[in-house]
Design an enzyme around this catalytic site. Sequence first.
Site, PDB file in Angstrom:
ATOM      1  CD  GLU B 200      60.129 103.638  73.100  1.00  0.00           C
ATOM      2  OE1 GLU B 200      59.059 103.073  73.378  1.00  0.00           O
ATOM      3  OE2 GLU B 200      61.202 103.042  72.926  1.00  0.00           O
ATOM      4  CG  ASN B 290      63.424  90.655  85.417  1.00  0.00           C
ATOM      5  OD1 ASN B 290      62.741  90.328  84.450  1.00  0.00           O
ATOM      6  ND2 ASN B 290      64.559  91.288  85.294  1.00  0.00           N
ATOM      7  NE  ARG B 292      64.359  85.970  86.338  1.00  0.00           N
ATOM      8  CZ  ARG B 292      64.155  86.764  85.293  1.00  0.00           C
ATOM      9  NH1 ARG B 292      62.928  86.960  84.819  1.00  0.00           N
ATOM     10  NH2 ARG B 292      65.167  87.366  84.702  1.00  0.00           N
ATOM     11  NE  ARG B 338      74.291  86.166  83.648  1.00  0.00           N
ATOM     12  CZ  ARG B 338      72.980  86.208  83.455  1.00  0.00           C
ATOM     13  NH1 ARG B 338      72.406  85.308  82.675  1.00  0.00           N
ATOM     14  NH2 ARG B 338      72.256  87.146  84.011  1.00  0.00           N
TER      15      ARG B 338
END
Lengths: 457, 457, 207, 207
Positions: B200, B290, B292, B338
């Site tokens: 990769e 994701n 959500r 956060r």
Amino acid sequence: MFHRILIANRGEIALRVLRACRQLGVEAVVAYSEADRDTLAVQLADEAICIGPADARRSYLSAPAVISAALVTGCDAIHPGYGFLSEDDGFAEVVRAHDLVFIGPPSHVLERFASKEATRRLLAAHGLPTIPGSDGMLRDDAHAIAEAERIGYPVLIKPSAGGGGKGMRMVRSQRELETAMKLCRSEARAAFGDDSLYLERWLEDNRHVEVQIAVDRYGSGVHLGERDCSVQRRHQKILEESPTPALSETARAELCEKAIRAAVAAGYENVGTLEFLVDREGNFYFIEINCRIQVEHPITEMRTGIDLVATQIRIAAGEPLGFTQSDVRQTGHAIELRINAEDAENDFRPGAGVVERYLAPGGPGIRMDSHLYSGYEVPPFYDSLLGKLIAWAPDRATAIARVRSALDELVVEGIVTNVPIHRALLVNDAFLDGRMTTNLLDRVGSAAFLAAAARGQ
Amino acid sequence: MFHRILIANRGEIALRVLRACRQLGVEAVVAYSEADRDTLAVQLADEAICIGPADARRSYLSAPAVISAALVTGCDAIHPGYGFLSEDDGFAEVVRAHDLVFIGPPSHVLERFASKEATRRLLAAHGLPTIPGSDGMLRDDAHAIAEAERIGYPVLIKPSAGGGGKGMRMVRSQRELETAMKLCRSEARAAFGDDSLYLERWLEDNRHVEVQIAVDRYGSGVHLGERDCSVQRRHQKILEESPTPALSETARAELCEKAIRAAVAAGYENVGTLEFLVDREGNFYFIEINCRIQVEHPITEMRTGIDLVATQIRIAAGEPLGFTQSDVRQTGHAIELRINAEDAENDFRPGAGVVERYLAPGGPGIRMDSHLYSGYEVPPFYDSLLGKLIAWAPDRATAIARVRSALDELVVEGIVTNVPIHRALLVNDAFLDGRMTTNLLDRVGSAAFLAAAARGQ
Amino acid sequence: MPDPASMPSNVLRPRGADDAAPERTAAERDADHRAVERLATGLLPALIGRLTAGGLAEIEVREGDWKVRLRRPLEAVGIGRRVTDRQFRLPAQAGQAHAPLSHPTPSRDGARQAGPRAADPAGTPPATSPAVGIFRPLPGIAGRRVHAGDRLGAVDVLGMPQEVVAPADGIVGPLIAEAGDGVEYGQPVIDMRPLPIAGEPSDGEVA
Amino acid sequence: MPDPASMPSNVLRPRGADDAAPERTAAERDADHRAVERLATGLLPALIGRLTAGGLAEIEVREGDWKVRLRRPLEAVGIGRRVTDRQFRLPAQAGQAHAPLSHPTPSRDGARQAGPRAADPAGTPPATSPAVGIFRPLPGIAGRRVHAGDRLGAVDVLGMPQEVVAPADGIVGPLIAEAGDGVEYGQPVIDMRPLPIAGEPSDGEVA
């Protein structure tokens, strides 16, 4: 830009100015009275200095105390907030004489706009409509009848001298005019020793709409849209919103453009507000200009993304505005509720005391400008404003839903607030339909208003 | 629209969903564990129901408990928030089987995107670049050399089986490749009993950039811009911003447009986020989706004025999106910090306990999404997120100044928070220049990072 | 008068006992002791006079580093207005109908030893719901003498019955929740009464 | 021990005495009286024991509608962490260097009777600044015996001198602020010492 600004005010606006200073990288010194030692701005300031006792005349209203505090703490500018010394041209001049910068219009601009009557004539000369009235004093009944005919009924008979409603009558016809003229003359003569009268058009169910402007030192000016402040109780604004539901988009644009054009032409400088009355037909009449930041400025900030207090400071520092009218974008709808320490159920008696518990609402589009915190003692010496709950949303209905939900979240324990009147407003049909006029709350009576809301829920 | 929504989550996101419900005029029932009885969402809810003990497996992660709570309280939909059951297709299916609506992608959509590997292939087929790799497993050294040449050095040798770094090597040349192949094969054989390897491309100093999308049931989709989440500590995002400083406006537009086109083509539904790695040259590679609402969604709300949680609910209720890409306007810059209950100076050890005093910052452009209040006890059972401090401003520099000033206002007493790391970040040159990469904080080490900031101030 | 030593659940927030608190010397403890004693013997009588005279809600006195505050709940005095109609609950308030948050003690078998009324030393704790669902008591269970762990009914969770069991030996009292009610986790559903005291007939198995 | 009856400035927040409070009956007052007495005689000794044993910051006990809370300032106990480096001041905290907010008592003549240290019963209060400005003490003032109201210096406010006067009879102590310092309103600027006690020479005018 300045290095250090003295904030010569208190409560939420002291905190607001402090935040603007922080963002601009300018140090902030808070000047406070003995009664405000524990306020949030004092705690957050880079420096705080006690300028006098609780009595505002010996602290916030004392020009020597404020200027001396600025000199002692090494400030190069003074922000007066609103109220107190904010529109005092004499103060602004003394500030300048001490080589400090007054953050607001320069003293000669404040002086030019100090008289309401002169300001109306000045701005009328620059194209702003004012409330139509008789051409000078009424010579006799024939003159009165002719003038009333020209202005259009109903008209208000007003005495040249004094105020307080004496010698004042609203008349709807020539017959009423002829009867009232005699009464008014005798009342005015009795009350003021002067029986000269004049006429003004009577605006029934008017709305209060004001235009926010910002003009730099170099004559570049923009308007930042208008605000509707028609929800009033005894001439005190309690809820403001923008845009006004009273005018079409075209009419709003016309109002705002006329306002900024006239203000620039008349030589206004810095941030200011032009107040208008709007009648049922959507005609607007200039009444006065406020040469300061206003309590309700956040709704304009929410709609434009422009920090008005920072703009005010930048202009006072001599910076060019840095943007033009086409850069100003207004989006969505914003509402502000003034949360006051007053008892809506007891004739709005102002309150004071310890805020046992305070919790600000939050979430998308919500802003709470308040100096409260749990344990803060609201002193009894000043105005009753505890804070401002502001909501923005893409449209008016959502903004109302948001501010209502935020009001449910707000916790102010230990002190009586005017939240009940806001709850009542936010379910009131006249408000929901955008039909509030400045006299509505007083005409209905606050008690009846609260009761109606309670029944309706 | 729904009548009653069960909120099956806790903390700040439960409060956030509650606020969206209020705005939509939908009743909100909060499902809570015994440890969350005193949380703000429980107090503000129309109804609150205890669904189990503190242990999340028996409360927030228990599908029967959550669904039973929805039935008992007469809800017609369940909002799972983030984490817990929010991306569980099995749960979504059981919710549906009980005639309730799962607020999120329908179960068949969740199932389609459940496997990261399958999702990458699916979205690659719809035009999204993924990290270049060898065409299947490496047959021999010659095959490896040819593939490495094609991909371009440096490349990462990865074992087909297992993980945890075993059998994995980054090589920068053919010589290194030849040496490493043997080592990797033997390591992989020893660790997993399978020595098949693939290659990769190695992305040095990558950034994490994600695109917010919203797609309704009828296949109308929009992107709402991207977010840069490169400031991470051990793969945990701690500061997010939008727009990303890593890409030009053209490159951002291209990324967002490719993302929404691929997601719609692949049959995505509801609100979601496509995550990408961006290399030094600005190439982007899709890594996962994701399904959500995400923690960092508010910065997108601040830039677009669109309520993402309300949008999520409206889409789940079968409403059309109601706006198109050209209606979506992104303005200014937004940053989210956060605020976690963890000790930045002690290896970020998570904390719990009573918040003695809490005071949220405020002012223009500031939003604090938090479930804290003075006296709230943070339970030790769940994640350490105490809240999110979000700042919007017309430009990045002002947004940084605002969030820094807001951080100075924030009061969280009685509990240790990660505020020091945010303070350090907000004066760090790499951050200020927009050069943060996902590995930077870990490479420097948090302790060294904090110390450097302390020296610099 | 309640015995202070037996009131642990009424004593809130004994903070500062954590390991961050510095060691205190005997002299410091003595000084504190003296300060508090001054409050107790000198100030309290004066406070009582003040408080009862004017219908006050709260009074606070300071003595050196110490403060003593006496307060009644606002509602009892009739002052203090709240913005919302909702009751804003203080965390872990004494007398609230739930177990202290810091000590959740659910038992593994689906019943709870420390139910919401467990703190009441006078009575036998009620049987509580082991889950959120529909309450199904056993028919005719009231009045029966049962042992700890005996099944009294069930709570139906999406068709899966979860047992409601007796938290202690005793006699099943009246139902608190009705059959068919939706109940939440930990909710008291069946009252329990203590066994008859010694001297009355017993089945011999009660200790 | 201070006499409780003479401590009005230490008794904070006597709320509820406003006219919004309902009239209270004799029976209600009696019930309150009994409740507070139980606290005083029954609980306080137990509280003292608890508090002094563990270096606690705060303890609270409830008795019926009444709560009693004893607390020391957090700083004294050494717990509690703050997010910001700044000191977040509690309102009207004990020991803070200013007069209670609820009773500001500036006198009209520009001096203040109740200066920041007036609460200290042991010493003579210092002379305070009557305004914000530049401090100019009279040369050689320290050590002089003065009467209340005597001029000790001035604070220069934009060129206008505002008198600093002695708050009480006494002997002028050392300067707290330096000549030329910027001072704020109410700031202590000159220390004061009590007059020599009886038996020492006096000028005869001191009572």
